[in-house]
Design a protein around this motif. Structure first.
Motif, PDB file in Angstrom:
ATOM      1  N   ALA A  85       0.817  -1.215   0.000  1.00 56.05           N
ATOM      2  CA  ALA A  85       0.000   0.000   0.000  1.00 56.05           C
ATOM      3  C   ALA A  85       0.848   1.261   0.000  1.00 56.05           C
ATOM      4  O   ALA A  85       0.384   2.332  -0.395  1.00 56.05           O
ATOM      5  CB  ALA A  85      -0.930   0.004   1.218  1.00 56.05           C
ATOM      6  N   GLY A  86       2.106   1.144   0.421  1.00 52.63           N
ATOM      7  CA  GLY A  86       2.989   2.307   0.450  1.00 52.63           C
ATOM      8  C   GLY A  86       3.192   2.936  -0.915  1.00 52.63           C
ATOM      9  O   GLY A  86       3.409   4.150  -1.025  1.00 52.63           O
ATOM     10  N   ALA A  87       3.102   2.143  -1.969  1.00 54.72           N
ATOM     11  CA  ALA A  87       3.258   2.686  -3.319  1.00 54.72           C
ATOM     12  C   ALA A  87       2.133   3.662  -3.645  1.00 54.72           C
ATOM     13  O   ALA A  87       2.360   4.720  -4.243  1.00 54.72           O
ATOM     14  CB  ALA A  87       3.283   1.551  -4.340  1.00 54.72           C
ATOM     15  N   GLN A  88       0.916   3.325  -3.236  1.00 55.02           N
ATOM     16  CA  GLN A  88      -0.220   4.214  -3.467  1.00 55.02           C
ATOM     17  C   GLN A  88      -0.150   5.455  -2.579  1.00 55.02           C
ATOM     18  O   GLN A  88      -0.584   6.543  -2.992  1.00 55.02           O
ATOM     19  CB  GLN A  88      -1.532   3.459  -3.221  1.00 55.02           C
ATOM     20  N   VAL A  89       0.378   5.302  -1.382  1.00 58.08           N
ATOM     21  CA  VAL A  89       0.552   6.453  -0.499  1.00 58.08           C
ATOM     22  C   VAL A  89       1.458   7.485  -1.160  1.00 58.08           C
ATOM     23  O   VAL A  89       1.171   8.689  -1.159  1.00 58.08           O
ATOM     24  CB  VAL A  89       1.152   6.014   0.863  1.00 58.08           C
ATOM     25  N   ILE A  90       2.538   7.021  -1.769  1.00 54.86           N
ATOM     26  CA  ILE A  90       3.481   7.921  -2.434  1.00 54.86           C
ATOM     27  C   ILE A  90       2.821   8.621  -3.617  1.00 54.86           C
ATOM     28  O   ILE A  90       2.967   9.831  -3.806  1.00 54.86           O
ATOM     29  CB  ILE A  90       4.726   7.143  -2.908  1.00 54.86           C
ATOM     30  N   ARG A  91       2.080   7.857  -4.419  1.00 62.34           N
ATOM     31  CA  ARG A  91       1.436   8.449  -5.591  1.00 62.34           C
ATOM     32  C   ARG A  91       0.416   9.511  -5.185  1.00 62.34           C
ATOM     33  O   ARG A  91       0.322  10.560  -5.827  1.00 62.34           O
ATOM     34  CB  ARG A  91       0.765   7.366  -6.431  1.00 62.34           C
ATOM     35  N   LEU A  92      -0.352   9.232  -4.129  1.00 59.25           N
ATOM     36  CA  LEU A  92      -1.332  10.211  -3.675  1.00 59.25           C
ATOM     37  C   LEU A  92      -0.630  11.437  -3.097  1.00 59.25           C
ATOM     38  O   LEU A  92      -1.067  12.572  -3.329  1.00 59.25           O
ATOM     39  CB  LEU A  92      -2.267   9.599  -2.635  1.00 59.25           C
ATOM     40  N   LEU A  93       0.458  11.230  -2.371  1.00 62.64           N
ATOM     41  CA  LEU A  93       1.216  12.362  -1.837  1.00 62.64           C
ATOM     42  C   LEU A  93       1.712  13.246  -2.975  1.00 62.64           C
ATOM     43  O   LEU A  93       1.608  14.481  -2.903  1.00 62.64           O
ATOM     44  CB  LEU A  93       2.398  11.864  -1.007  1.00 62.64           C
ATOM     45  N   GLN A  94       2.234  12.657  -4.039  1.00 66.44           N
ATOM     46  CA  GLN A  94       2.714  13.463  -5.156  1.00 66.44           C
ATOM     47  C   GLN A  94       1.578  14.250  -5.797  1.00 66.44           C
ATOM     48  O   GLN A  94       1.752  15.412  -6.163  1.00 66.44           O
ATOM     49  CB  GLN A  94       3.391  12.584  -6.214  1.00 66.44           C
ATOM     50  N   GLN A  95       0.395  13.634  -5.900  1.00 61.20           N
ATOM     51  CA  GLN A  95      -0.750  14.350  -6.453  1.00 61.20           C
ATOM     52  C   GLN A  95      -1.143  15.513  -5.552  1.00 61.20           C
ATOM     53  O   GLN A  95      -1.472  16.611  -6.029  1.00 61.20           O
ATOM     54  CB  GLN A  95      -1.934  13.394  -6.616  1.00 61.20           C
ATOM     55  N   MET A  96      -1.088  15.312  -4.249  1.00 61.32           N
ATOM     56  CA  MET A  96      -1.390  16.391  -3.306  1.00 61.32           C
ATOM     57  C   MET A  96      -0.385  17.530  -3.439  1.00 61.32           C
ATOM     58  O   MET A  96      -0.748  18.710  -3.349  1.00 61.32           O
ATOM     59  CB  MET A  96      -1.377  15.845  -1.869  1.00 61.32           C
TER      60      MET A  96
END
Length: 281
Positions: A85-96
């Motif tokens: 799930a950490g991969a999705q956390v990073i992607r969402l952080l970059q979008q934010m």
């Protein structure tokens, strides 16, 4: 973080440029992304006013008196490595960062992220979520009897008891839901267990995000950016024997995970689940 054990085998102790944050183990992708930002920059975690109101938890969380990389910006970008799930956390952080979603930080951009590396990332969800008890039809509610129901009850009681010794050893990350007994009392515990309040009632926890439906919804709002390098490493621990998918070997899989791999080999997407996904697409 489980006591003193390191998730990445002590990588942070071998190189001072490697940081391993201790984010909530069961909290949602959104909440983890917010926590990761403040872990690096410093300050009090702000989960966002609208999000906090919708999901019924405090807007503010842990305070980082000193960020672990306060210089972080476009001139000092970061390489991110995420597992599962950490991969999705990073992607969402970059979008934010691209959306300038952090109040008081109007200069953020997607270029604060130099690279994203996914290690067995749940980029499109995982069927494991259904095997543990998520309903295939909607990807949000739990089956009446399942492993996740046991987990749900255990986490609620654990957080409600709020024993400092235990919480220092392992924390599920739901402090911003304020489930402790001093805050909720006996009646609050009953509400939590009955599913009337808390993260499991609102859906603001990790398993709904890891379903196929949850991942489709999340991915629909995420972009990739031209100045960032993206890498994805997939792993495989199964093989086909006479048309049947089975675990690749007994010795090649940790004993605690062998049964889970065996279960995943047998998963088949139901027609009802498949039709739900088609509607989402």
């Amino acid at each position: 973080r489980l006591g003193g054990l390191s998730y990445f085998a002590g990588a942070e102790k071998k190189d001072e440029h490697v940081l391993v944050p201790d984010l909530g183990s069961l909290t949602s992708v959104h909440d983890r992304a917010r926590e990761l930002f403040y872990y690096l920059k410093g300050g009090q975690v702000d989960y966002g006013e609208e999000h906090s109101r919708i999901y019924g938890h405090s807007q503010f969380g842990k305070v980082y008196e000193q960020g672990h990389y306060p210089l972080w910006d476009e001139q000092h970008p970061v390489h991110f490595v995420g597992h599962s799930a950490g991969a999705q956390v990073i992607r969402l952080l970059q979008q934010m960062l691209a959306d300038k979603a952090f109040k008081g930080y109007e200069n953020t951009s997607e270029d604060w992220v130099l690279s994203v590396t996914s290690l067995s990332g749940a980029l499109n969800g995982t069927t494991r979520a259904y095997l543990d008890g998520m309903q295939p039809e909607n990807g949000r509610s739990l089956k009446s009897i399942c492993l996740l129901q046991i987990c749900r009850i255990g986490v609620i009681v654990y957080d409600w008891m709020d024993i400092a010794l235990f919480k220092n050893y392992y924390n599920f990350g739901f402090d911003h839901f304020e489930m402790r007994w001093r805050k909720t009392g006996i009646s609050g515990l009953a509400d939590l267990l009955l599913g009337n309040s808390g993260p499991f009632a609102s859906g603001d926890w990790i398993l709904p995000d890891l379903t196929l439906q949850g991942s489709l919804k999340l991915n629909s709002s995420l972009q990739t950016f031209p100045n960032t390098f993206y890498f994805s490493y997939a792993t495989k621990r199964t093989k086909r024997i006479m048309g049947v998918t089975v675990p690749s070997s007994v010795l090649g899989i940790h004993p605690l995970l062998f049964i889970r791999v065996l279960q995943m080999c047998q998963w088949r997407v139901s027609l009802r689940c498949d039709s739900t996904l088609q509607r989402l697409q």
